[in-house]
Design a protein around this motif. Structure first.
Motif, PDB file in Angstrom:
ATOM      1  N   UNK A 361     -91.866  38.726  33.171  1.00 47.55           N
ATOM      2  CA  UNK A 361     -91.794  39.222  34.552  1.00 47.55           C
ATOM      3  C   UNK A 361     -92.357  40.636  34.657  1.00 47.55           C
ATOM      4  N   UNK A 362     -92.040  41.478  33.674  1.00 49.34           N
ATOM      5  CA  UNK A 362     -92.551  42.851  33.712  1.00 49.34           C
ATOM      6  C   UNK A 362     -94.065  42.876  33.543  1.00 49.34           C
ATOM      7  N   UNK A 363     -94.577  42.031  32.677  1.00 52.19           N
ATOM      8  CA  UNK A 363     -96.026  41.989  32.479  1.00 52.19           C
ATOM      9  C   UNK A 363     -96.738  41.489  33.735  1.00 52.19           C
ATOM     10  N   UNK A 364     -96.164  40.515  34.422  1.00 50.99           N
ATOM     11  CA  UNK A 364     -96.758  40.021  35.656  1.00 50.99           C
ATOM     12  C   UNK A 364     -96.786  41.108  36.724  1.00 50.99           C
ATOM     13  N   UNK A 365     -95.714  41.877  36.803  1.00 52.10           N
ATOM     14  CA  UNK A 365     -95.701  42.966  37.776  1.00 52.10           C
ATOM     15  C   UNK A 365     -96.757  44.010  37.425  1.00 52.10           C
ATOM     16  N   UNK A 366     -96.905  44.303  36.143  1.00 56.43           N
ATOM     17  CA  UNK A 366     -97.927  45.263  35.727  1.00 56.43           C
ATOM     18  C   UNK A 366     -99.318  44.754  36.112  1.00 56.43           C
ATOM     19  N   UNK A 367     -99.560  43.465  35.905  1.00 57.51           N
ATOM     20  CA  UNK A 367    -100.848  42.886  36.292  1.00 57.51           C
ATOM     21  C   UNK A 367    -101.095  43.049  37.786  1.00 57.51           C
ATOM     22  N   UNK A 368    -100.065  42.763  38.597  1.00 62.84           N
ATOM     23  CA  UNK A 368    -100.205  42.880  40.044  1.00 62.84           C
ATOM     24  C   UNK A 368    -100.455  44.325  40.465  1.00 62.84           C
ATOM     25  N   UNK A 369     -99.722  45.265  39.837  1.00 67.75           N
ATOM     26  CA  UNK A 369     -99.901  46.674  40.192  1.00 67.75           C
ATOM     27  C   UNK A 369    -101.315  47.134  39.843  1.00 67.75           C
TER      28      UNK A 369
END
Length: 379
Positions: A361-369
């Protein structure tokens, strides 16, 4: 690497009343009356020895008369216990000439995690850590002796199975106070040292708090939020050490249960100047809940960012979940570059810690940011 804990947003999908009831659990943690079988309680002679089973052969540690002892039971795998360690370390430093501190760690299931102990008590001579392994049943120590393992003699003696739990043993060898170390231990020790502590009155106040806790639970189950808020205030009047957790509970009720956005946001912002200001887990939880509101306003996002920023600072920028919350607040507030930097740090920490549950989940948020930041920079 083992990281300091910070609760994640465990309440997001729960029904409103379940959320409020969950926050209330443990608000008045600590026994307030003898166990049903006449177990150990305030006024009883405390056991005179505890065994350190972390040594070979086990060492017997004596609780000498004429000395105030603080005996705290905790499990290093428990988030609430880890949250209490910094305050226990601080108290051990401040009252080093007035009390002897013993921490008893349960390692019956598996070896205790030493990292939080070393971080809190490393080099601190005024706090001694002992290790206990739960064995068979233990009778109530009516004569002040401890036969059997310490956890059963003390914890089972008062009929409590949760931790952390602290016992204050007065100079006369009798139990003067029992409770969560975050719920007023500081005040208790201050009054004992000054000679102003009344254990009978303290025990009576704890019993009254327990009755109020049951009333507040009923009010919450019935959705009588104003009654619940009033009862919580009564609990704090009787036991000031509950003020920090009570403050976060009131924010939960006002903002998320009553739906009063303005009053709730103001109450959340006030946490930074109140007794919950050093409760990183609660600050992070409330920040997450604010950001989960539908279309949060800039004011709400700013409040959430301030709470998360404080939580991050309390963990010395070393907690990935608090960093994750702050990154989200920065992103929603329009600072995409800062959000990327914070989220990258959170991902690095969670990768190092091996936190598989939250890593994706944290990696996905980083990708989106990062994608949003790249789009922002396109001329």
């Amino acid at each position: 690497m083992d990281l300091p804990t910070c609760r994640r947003a465990v309440f997001r999908a729960a029904p409103a009343r379940v959320v409020a009831a969950a926050l209330l659990v443990g608000l008045a943690l600590g026994p307030t009356s003898p166990a049903d079988d006449g177990g150990l309680t305030v006024g009883d002679l405390a056991p005179t020895t505890v065994n350190d089973r972390g040594r070979e052969p086990p060492e017997v540690v004596s609780l000498q008369r004429g000395v105030v002892h603080v005996v705290t039971f905790f499990d290093t795998r428990s988030d609430p216990c880890r949250a209490a360690l910094p305050q226990l370390a601080d108290l051990a430093k401040r009252f080093r000439r007035d009390a002897r501190f013993l921490g008893i760690v349960d390692q019956s299931a598996e070896p205790a995690d030493m990292t939080p102990l070393e971080e809190a008590f490393g080099g601190l001579r005024t706090f001694r850590v002992l290790f206990d392994v739960r064995t068979g049943t233990a009778p109530r120590p009516r004569d002040g002796t401890a036969e059997g393992d310490a956890w059963r003699v003390w914890m089972d003696g008062v009929g409590v199975h949760g931790s952390p739990l602290a016992f204050v043993v007065a100079e006369d060898g009798r139990v003067a106070w029992v409770g969560n170390p975050l719920d007023g231990l500081d005040d208790v020790l201050t009054r004992i040292v000054a000679g102003h502590f009344d254990p009978v009155a303290a025990a009576a106040a704890q019993r009254r708090v327990r009755l109020l806790e049951e009333r507040s639970r009923t009010a919450i189950e019935l959705g009588r939020w104003d009654d619940a808020l009033s009862i919580i205030d009564e609990m704090v009047d009787l036991q000031p050490g509950l003020a920090g957790r009570a403050a976060t509970m009131k924010v939960e009720i006002v903002l998320f249960q009553k739906g009063d956005l303005d009053a709730g946001r103001a109450a959340a912002a006030a946490l930074l100047d109140g007794p919950a200001a050093d409760d990183a887990e609660s600050l992070n939880d409330i920040a997450q809940r604010l950001l989960d509101l539908p279309d949060p306003s800039l004011q709400v996002i700013t409040t959430a960012a301030a709470l998360a920023e404080r939580a991050v600072a309390l963990f010395d920028d070393a907690n990935p979940w608090c960093l994750d919350t702050l990154a989200r607040a920065r992103f929603l507030g329009g600072d995409r570059a800062e959000a990327v930097a914070l989220q990258a740090k959170a991902v690095a920490l969670i990768d190092e810690a091996g936190g598989r549950r939250d890593r994706r989940a944290m990696r996905l948020r980083l990708r989106d940011y990062r994608a949003a930041l790249a789009e922002e920079r396109i001329p």
